[in-house]
Write an enzyme that holds these catalytic residues in place. Structure first.
Site, PDB file in Angstrom:
ATOM      1  N   TYR A  64       0.888  -1.080  -0.062  1.00  0.00           N
ATOM      2  CA  TYR A  64       0.220  -0.290  -0.180  1.00  0.00           C
ATOM      3  C   TYR A  64       0.850   1.449   0.525  1.00  0.00           C
ATOM      4  CZ  TYR A  64      -4.685  -1.643   1.101  1.00  0.00           C
ATOM      5  OH  TYR A  64      -6.101  -2.091   0.702  1.00  0.00           O
ATOM      6  N   LYS A  86       2.829 -15.489   2.525  1.00  0.00           N
ATOM      7  CA  LYS A  86       3.390 -16.302   1.579  1.00  0.00           C
ATOM      8  C   LYS A  86       4.483 -16.059   0.803  1.00  0.00           C
ATOM      9  CE  LYS A  86       1.608 -17.614  -3.011  1.00  0.00           C
ATOM     10  NZ  LYS A  86       0.640 -18.888  -2.814  1.00  0.00           N
ATOM     11  N   ASP A 124      -3.613 -18.430  -0.047  1.00  0.00           N
ATOM     12  CA  ASP A 124      -3.977 -18.980  -0.628  1.00  0.00           C
ATOM     13  C   ASP A 124      -4.798 -20.100   0.400  1.00  0.00           C
ATOM     14  OD1 ASP A 124      -1.537 -20.028  -0.310  1.00  0.00           O
ATOM     15  OD2 ASP A 124      -1.629 -20.930  -1.905  1.00  0.00           O
ATOM     16  N   ASP A 178      -6.423  -6.711   4.090  1.00  0.00           N
ATOM     17  CA  ASP A 178      -7.851  -6.196   3.215  1.00  0.00           C
ATOM     18  C   ASP A 178      -9.213  -6.835   2.400  1.00  0.00           C
ATOM     19  OD1 ASP A 178      -9.119  -3.819   2.064  1.00  0.00           O
ATOM     20  OD2 ASP A 178      -8.220  -3.944   0.522  1.00  0.00           O
ATOM     21  N   ASP A 185     -13.026  -8.889   3.917  1.00  0.00           N
ATOM     22  CA  ASP A 185     -13.891  -8.485   3.351  1.00  0.00           C
ATOM     23  C   ASP A 185     -14.372 -10.184   3.155  1.00  0.00           C
ATOM     24  OD1 ASP A 185     -14.108  -5.956   2.816  1.00  0.00           O
ATOM     25  OD2 ASP A 185     -14.398  -5.866   0.741  1.00  0.00           O
TER      26      ASP A 185
HETATM   27  C1  IPM Z   1     -10.326  -0.679   3.795  1.00  0.00           C
HETATM   28  C2  IPM Z   1     -10.802  -0.199   2.594  1.00  0.00           C
HETATM   29  C3  IPM Z   1      -9.464   0.543   2.582  1.00  0.00           C
HETATM   30  C4  IPM Z   1      -8.038  -0.198   2.409  1.00  0.00           C
HETATM   31  C5  IPM Z   1      -9.340   1.494   1.071  1.00  0.00           C
HETATM   32  C6  IPM Z   1     -10.850   2.672   0.858  1.00  0.00           C
HETATM   33  C7  IPM Z   1      -9.052   2.799   0.917  1.00  0.00           C
HETATM   34  O1  IPM Z   1     -10.912  -1.345   1.276  1.00  0.00           O
HETATM   35  O2  IPM Z   1     -10.236  -0.466   4.815  1.00  0.00           O
HETATM   36  O3  IPM Z   1     -10.510  -1.982   4.006  1.00  0.00           O
HETATM   37  O4  IPM Z   1      -7.697  -0.510   1.128  1.00  0.00           O
HETATM   38  O5  IPM Z   1      -7.254  -0.708   2.832  1.00  0.00           O
HETATM   39 MN    MN Z   2     -10.981  -3.217   2.339  1.00  0.00          MN
END
Ligand code: IPM
Ligand code: MN
Length: 381
Positions: free
Chosen positions: A152, A199, A231, A255, A259
């Site tokens: 990042y 990884k 993975d 990240d 999700d």
């Molecule tokens: C999160 C979001 C952010 C990230 C974006 C909005 C930059 O996806 O907080 O998970 O990737 O960290």
């Molecule tokens: Mn995110």
């Protein structure tokens, strides 16, 4: 952590409020409603200062993170953050400024190196998860995502002729060690297990993560440590999520996996997070700005409200945090849910905020008259 309570009843908690874009404004407003009721009921004092961030900040100032916003955050005890992002930037790879620079910038400015994302499941929402019930029962783990390093924040380049581009992934020992120790300390208070996700069969940075984590295990003999390739971890989250207690990982893997893990709970809208480090801690739902829902009063404010609960924990107000979490359980038990959870019989964002606030203020009578809420006549049911 801010010390409070009886010794210091006059303590004023200064909260920077950065609603940002899309549904950020609506969900954050519900958290403030709830915090105000906590203040009233338990005799605390919260003082809010608003700040611009994301696409709204770009529109008004040209920058996704105006210096004034950073200052407000630095002078506060905590930051309540909504969401950033706008479709007009998503489809424009040449955009020079992006709303996301707001959240990335504030994390960096406040040196919030650890993002803590608890993953829980709720029996009332099992049906919504793509997984079988048996896999969901008692899922309770926390993702510790490194937040200020890795790919990042490494050097980014595009060749002058546009024919290639690169993102550098860099980690120092120090960056790994500080979040690893935090993760181990948390595990010590929980199920005493840390899973490092990396990884290491391919990446040099991952091999450093493994080395540093292996070294510090010596200081935590009571903690069981598991090493897992990312993975495989992506698969294990779906196959056997009950195996995890603390999942420790670098920025980008965290990240993506968080999700993925959110689908276990039934809706991305449910999940809170806390970002901690050297500066003021920041609390935000893990969902994004969801522009399609903005202004419609249909977004799920639970992720933000539970983030506010994490903020209360951070202030040392554990009892108050617990009441907010109980309110969320009560909502689900009574089917008071938003459209993401029940597209037919749903309640509005603001109604959910009112209900949590009423619960927290002990204003919910024994008998619930749903018809009054459905027509939005009354919030005190
Ligand atoms: C999160 C979001 C952010 C990230 C974006 C909005 C930059 O996806 O907080 O998970 O990737 O960290
Ligand atoms: Mn995110």
């Amino acid at each position: 952590m801010v010390k409070q309570t009886k010794k210091n009843p006059e303590k004023v908690y200064k909260i920077a409020v950065l609603p940002g874009d899309g549904i950020g404004t609506e969900v954050t407003a519900q958290s403030i409603k709830v915090l105000n009721m906590i203040a009233e009921t338990y005799g605390h004092h919260f003082e809010y200062t608003g700040g611009l961030i994301g696409a709204v900040a770009i529109d008004q100032t040209g920058s996704a993170l105006p210096p004034e916003t950073v200052e407000i955050c630095m002078e506060s005890d905590a930051v309540l953050f909504g969401a950033v992002g706008h479709p007009k930037y998503d489809n424009d790879p040449d955009a020079k400024v992006r709303p996301e620079q707001g959240i990335l910038g504030i994390r960096k400015a406040l040196q919030l190196f650890a993002n803590i994302r608890p993953i829980n499941t709720y029996p009332a929402l099992y049906e919504l998860s793509p997984l079988k019930k048996e896999r969901l029962a008692e899922v309770d783990f926390i993702i510790f995502r490194e937040l200020t390093g890795g790919i990042y924040f490494g050097a980014k380049e595009t060749a002058a002729d546009g024919s290639s581009a690169s993102d550098n992934c860099v980690y120092s020992r120090k960056e790994i060690e500080r979040i690893a120790r935090l993760a181990f300390d948390y595990a010590a208070k929980r199920k005493k297990k840390v899973t490092l996700v990396d990884k290491a069969n391919v990446l040099e940075t991952s091999r450093l993560w493994r080395k540093v984590v292996r070294e510090i295990t010596a200081d935590y003999p009571e903690i069981e440590v598991d090493y897992m390739f990312v993975d495989n971890a992506a698969m294990q989250i779906l196959l056997n999520p009950q195996q995890f207690d603390i999942m420790l990982t670098e920025n980008m893997f965290g990240d993506i996996l968080s999700d993925e893990a959110s689908v276990l709970s039934g809706s991305l809208g449910m999940l809170p997070s806390a970002s901690v480090g050297r500066g003021t801690a920041l609390f935000e739902p893990i969902h994004g700005s969801y522009p399609q829902a903005a202004g419609k009063d249909i977004a799920n404010p639970t992720g933000s409200i539970l983030s506010a609960a994490m903020m209360l924990d951070h202030f040392g107000l554990q009892r108050e945090a617990e009441v907010v979490r109980n309110a969320v359980e009560w909502l689900l038990d009574n089917n008071f849910v938003t459209k993401d959870i029940d597209p037919i019989n749903f309640y509005f964002t603001s109604t959910i905020g009112d209900l949590v606030s009423d619960f927290v203020g002990n204003k919910i009578p024994g008998v619930v008259h749903k018809e009054n809420i459905e027509v939005r006549k009354s919030t005190v049911i």
